[in-house]
Design an enzyme around this catalytic site. Structure first.
Site, PDB file in Angstrom:
ATOM      1  N   ASP A 131     -10.234  -5.824  -2.523  1.00 35.88           N
ATOM      2  CA  ASP A 131      -9.525  -4.775  -1.781  1.00 35.88           C
ATOM      3  C   ASP A 131     -10.375  -3.505  -1.815  1.00 35.88           C
ATOM      4  OD1 ASP A 131      -7.823  -2.539  -1.220  1.00 35.88           O
ATOM      5  OD2 ASP A 131      -6.071  -3.792  -1.648  1.00 35.88           O
ATOM      6  N   HIS A 191      -7.374  -6.046   1.335  1.00 33.13           N
ATOM      7  CA  HIS A 191      -6.185  -5.189   1.548  1.00 33.13           C
ATOM      8  C   HIS A 191      -5.364  -5.643   2.769  1.00 33.13           C
ATOM      9  CE1 HIS A 191      -4.195  -1.440   0.332  1.00 33.13           C
ATOM     10  NE2 HIS A 191      -4.058  -1.113   1.605  1.00 33.13           N
ATOM     11  N   SER A 203       0.832  -1.200   0.000  1.00 32.44           N
ATOM     12  CA  SER A 203       0.000   0.000   0.000  1.00 32.44           C
ATOM     13  C   SER A 203       0.872   1.258   0.000  1.00 32.44           C
ATOM     14  CB  SER A 203      -0.974  -0.050   1.178  1.00 32.44           C
ATOM     15  OG  SER A 203      -2.014   0.860   0.987  1.00 32.44           O
TER      16      SER A 203
HETATM   17  N1  LIG Z   1      -7.549   2.798   9.730  1.00 30.65           N
HETATM   18  C1  LIG Z   1      -7.764   2.992   8.343  1.00 30.65           C
HETATM   19  C2  LIG Z   1      -7.161   1.887   7.511  1.00 30.65           C
HETATM   20  C3  LIG Z   1      -5.700   1.686   7.723  1.00 30.65           C
HETATM   21  C4  LIG Z   1      -5.202   0.490   6.961  1.00 30.65           C
HETATM   22  O1  LIG Z   1      -5.946  -0.303   6.437  1.00 30.65           O
HETATM   23  N2  LIG Z   1      -3.902   0.380   6.887  1.00 30.65           N
HETATM   24  C5  LIG Z   1      -3.325  -0.690   6.121  1.00 30.65           C
HETATM   25  C6  LIG Z   1      -2.423  -0.094   5.099  1.00 30.65           C
HETATM   26  S1  LIG Z   1      -3.349   1.002   4.053  1.00 30.65           S
HETATM   27  C7  LIG Z   1      -2.184   1.742   3.031  1.00 30.65           C
HETATM   28  O2  LIG Z   1      -1.110   2.083   3.282  1.00 30.65           O
HETATM   29  C8  LIG Z   1      -2.589  -1.617   7.044  1.00 30.65           C
HETATM   30  O3  LIG Z   1      -1.669  -2.304   6.639  1.00 30.65           O
HETATM   31  N3  LIG Z   1      -3.025  -1.667   8.317  1.00 30.65           N
HETATM   32  C9  LIG Z   1      -2.368  -2.446   9.337  1.00 30.65           C
HETATM   33  C10 LIG Z   1      -2.816  -3.880   9.445  1.00 30.65           C
HETATM   34  O4  LIG Z   1      -2.174  -4.611  10.237  1.00 30.65           O
HETATM   35  O5  LIG Z   1      -3.757  -4.298   8.767  1.00 30.65           O
HETATM   36  C11 LIG Z   1      -9.229   3.071   8.043  1.00 30.65           C
HETATM   37  O6  LIG Z   1      -9.962   3.052   8.994  1.00 30.65           O
HETATM   38  O7  LIG Z   1      -9.620   3.166   6.872  1.00 30.65           O
END
Ligand SMILES: N[C@@H](CCC(=O)N[C@@H](CSC=O)C(=O)NCC(=O)O)C(=O)O
Length: 305
Positions: free
Chosen positions: A250, A283, A153
């Site tokens: 995703d 995702h 991401s």
């Molecule tokens: N909190 C946010 C969403 C944050 C999120 O999904 N982060 C992803 C990476 S997104 C792009 O860089 C992530 O890897 N989160 C950590 C995990 O362990 O899943 C929202 O509420 O939309």
């Protein structure tokens, strides 16, 4: 420069080290993780290559190390993995902790030029220079000449742009005949790149627009220097070989944050840009874990002769 070891955890026959150091580029203590595979011994004649994993928004160096399942293949192949943090922490900049997609946990792997963020949000310099220099200085088991990069991401954007910027910069130097022989033999800093669900065209998605405006201001020429789609349009080097996975389930892809089609179009005719759309994957780190072996294997083809 010295590195503090906070924990040592056995993993797939090797060791996952939880580490910290005081970084001058980011003006704070930075935590990071380093996986040393079982092949990493103190024999100076045998060093292991390094794969750098750049994580996404809200992450630290722990997410990939604990949920990415990258150590499985890295252990088999004898590859160390470096898991950096995603931003400086605790700089007390007003608004630093207000949003998940800007400030803490969202450094976007750029060197901010706009105040007040330019004081420590220098993640490009941190990832390409200070952190590797620290790691290579401390861990002689790692070969600084064999380094690859991948990410998820925001970290996928980081991987695609760090690899391109480095190479493009060297090509520009070559054009101006300033390049020395060593650079001609090593025209790229990283041996390979791959990405999970990368933010592929940040200039044209809400996450990227917010981050670039905040870190750079309104100058879109500066934005373009950190946009994988813009950079690949200019690519005129050897054929590319990039692996990208974007799951069809995703949500951020569906919301137009990732725009892999823009990158595919811009890279047409420039080599093998293998963008896969695995059905039903989202995702989350379940996707990374499911395709971890493919991505570490992609790097292994370039890191291990
Ligand atoms: N909190 C946010 C969403 C944050 C999120 O999904 N982060 C992803 C990476 S997104 C792009 O860089 C992530 O890897 N989160 C950590 C995990 O362990 O899943 C929202 O509420 O939309």
């Amino acid at each position: 420069m010295s590195v503090t070891t906070k924990a040592t955890i056995a993993s797939f026959g090797g060791k996952l080290l939880k580490l910290a150091h005081n970084a001058s580029t980011t003006s704070c203590e930075m935590n990071f993780n380093l996986y040393l595979p079982p092949q990493a011994t103190n024999n100076p004649l045998f060093r292991v290559p390094l794969l750098i994993y750049l994580a996404g928004l809200t992450c630290t160096g722990d997410n990939g190390a604990e949920k990415g399942f990258f150590q499985h293949k890295a252990s088999q192949k004898g590859i160390a993995i470096l898991y950096p943090d995603t931003s400086p922490r605790g700089l007390k900049i007003p608004g630093e902790d207000d949003a998940y997609d800007f400030g803490s946990g969202a450094g976007f792997y750029v060197d901010a030029t706009k105040e007040p963020w330019n004081k420590g949000y220098q993640m490009y310099s941190y990832i390409t220079e200070e952190l590797p220099r620290t790691v290579f200085g401390e861990f002689k088991q790692i070969d600084p000449e064999r380094v690859s990069i991948f990410g998820h991401s925001m970290g996928g954007h980081g991987a695609l742009t760090l690899v391109r910027i480095e190479t493009l910069l060297l090509l520009r130097l070559e054009e101006h005949r300033l390049i020395d022989e060593q650079y001609l033999r090593n025209p790229g800093k990283y041996k390979s790149v791959s990405a999970f669900a990368p933010i592929s065209n940040p200039m044209n998605c809400p996450w990227g627009e917010k981050a670039f405006k905040g870190y750079f201001g309104e100058d879109k020429t500066k934005w373009a220097e950190h946009d994988a789609t813009e950079l690949v349009k200019k690519w005129s080097g050897p054929p590319l070989d990039i692996l990208i996975d974007v799951g069809t389930a995703d949500n951020f892809y569906k919301q137009g944050q990732l725009l892999p089609e823009d990158f595919i179009k811009a890279s047409e005719g420039k080599g093998k840009v293998n963008v896969r759309f695995p059905d039903g994957y989202d995702h989350s780190y379940f996707t990374m874990a499911s395709f971890a072996d493919d991505h570490v294997g992609h790097a292994a083809r370039y890191l291990i002769a």
